[in-house]
Design an enzyme around this catalytic site. Sequence first.
Site, PDB file in Angstrom:
ATOM      1  N   SER A   1     -17.441  70.945  -0.687  1.00  0.00           N
ATOM      2  CA  SER A   1     -16.484  71.129  -1.776  1.00  0.00           C
ATOM      3  C   SER A   1     -15.125  71.541  -1.213  1.00  0.00           C
ATOM      4  O   SER A   1     -14.562  70.820  -0.393  1.00  0.00           O
ATOM      5  CB  SER A   1     -17.032  72.147  -2.778  1.00  0.00           C
ATOM      6  OG  SER A   1     -16.321  72.119  -3.980  1.00  0.00           O
TER       7      SER A   1
ATOM      8  N   ASP B   1     -22.659  64.214  -9.384  1.00  0.00           N
ATOM      9  CA  ASP B   1     -21.685  65.313  -9.273  1.00  0.00           C
ATOM     10  C   ASP B   1     -20.646  65.190 -10.379  1.00  0.00           C
ATOM     11  O   ASP B   1     -19.884  64.232 -10.432  1.00  0.00           O
ATOM     12  CB  ASP B   1     -21.009  65.260  -7.906  1.00  0.00           C
ATOM     13  CG  ASP B   1     -20.232  66.529  -7.572  1.00  0.00           C
ATOM     14  OD1 ASP B   1     -19.838  67.244  -8.514  1.00  0.00           O
ATOM     15  OD2 ASP B   1     -20.022  66.793  -6.379  1.00  0.00           O
TER      16      ASP B   1
ATOM     17  N   HIS C   1     -23.318  69.028  -7.870  1.00  0.00           N
ATOM     18  CA  HIS C   1     -22.401  69.811  -7.041  1.00  0.00           C
ATOM     19  C   HIS C   1     -23.124  71.049  -6.510  1.00  0.00           C
ATOM     20  O   HIS C   1     -22.784  72.198  -6.824  1.00  0.00           O
ATOM     21  CB  HIS C   1     -21.161  70.198  -7.839  1.00  0.00           C
ATOM     22  CG  HIS C   1     -19.985  70.508  -6.958  1.00  0.00           C
ATOM     23  ND1 HIS C   1     -19.257  69.541  -6.310  1.00  0.00           N
ATOM     24  CD2 HIS C   1     -19.424  71.685  -6.581  1.00  0.00           C
ATOM     25  CE1 HIS C   1     -18.296  70.094  -5.597  1.00  0.00           C
ATOM     26  NE2 HIS C   1     -18.394  71.400  -5.735  1.00  0.00           N
TER      27      HIS C   1
END
Length: 298
Positions: free
Chosen positions: A116, A242, A270
Amino acid sequence: MTEQFAQIRPDVELCYETFGDPADPTVLLVMGLATQMIAWDADFCEMLVERGFHVVRFDNRDVGRSTRVNGAPPSLVQIALRSRDGASYSLSDLAGDATRLLDHLGVERAHVVGASMGGMIAQTIAIEHPERLLSLCSIMSNVGARLSGQPALAIYPLMLRRAPKDRDGYVEHVVRLYGEIGSKGFAVDEERLRRQGALAHERGVSAAGNARQMAAILTASDRTKALAGVRVPTLVIHGTADRLVRPSGGKATAKAIPGAQLLLIDGMGHDLPRDAWVQIVDAIAANAQRAGEPLATA
């Protein structure tokens, strides 16, 4: 495995942990927005050790037990406008923190793996400190472009929701959050989520720190052109489910970097679901083995 601290700048101290033999090649694990190093589960780290790596995980500044930065958090208006006036530091600063941690550990070059925001930091290391990388792995991240890898509209309110301050409320917040952004195609380990949420609360959480990190993301430039100069073996991993950083972000990252390999994991959201760890660790190890091999040119 014991938490240690490194004074990597006069005003920044990082909390970190290591796994395995320091004589083995180092994998530096960089975590994402408002997320502590414990999100790289200790068992995940040990799987990398079993593949022959020395593993380092750490708290970025403004999370966990690393330094809380002095400076007002950005306002909602500054966040909405992506105003640099609201940013206390940049992704470049966070990338510099990571390389200084490698200096502290006496590691010249490492396999850098980021998730991320950590993927954004890892990409920035590859752009600004290429001599420090053996290989690059960017997980569930993007290139900073406005038209790829952006959240689904329904996710925006979650990003602005303030977590409760009390322990039990915070843990429930974590469970609800990952119920929205986590992997729909894998079994949910709610007990693990609760343990990690409780430990994160114990180690220290900061709404202001989270907002400062978000400002660093939102004020960063599009990295697409700069990533064309990356010349280390690169793996991009993204989940097809995601909703926070949509799969177009991973696809754009892989397209931008010469020779990059793209691994799309069906049903992954995620997060890093336990049932995908073997696939992820195997892919990281295979990418690391490419180090030193000639890469395809754009």
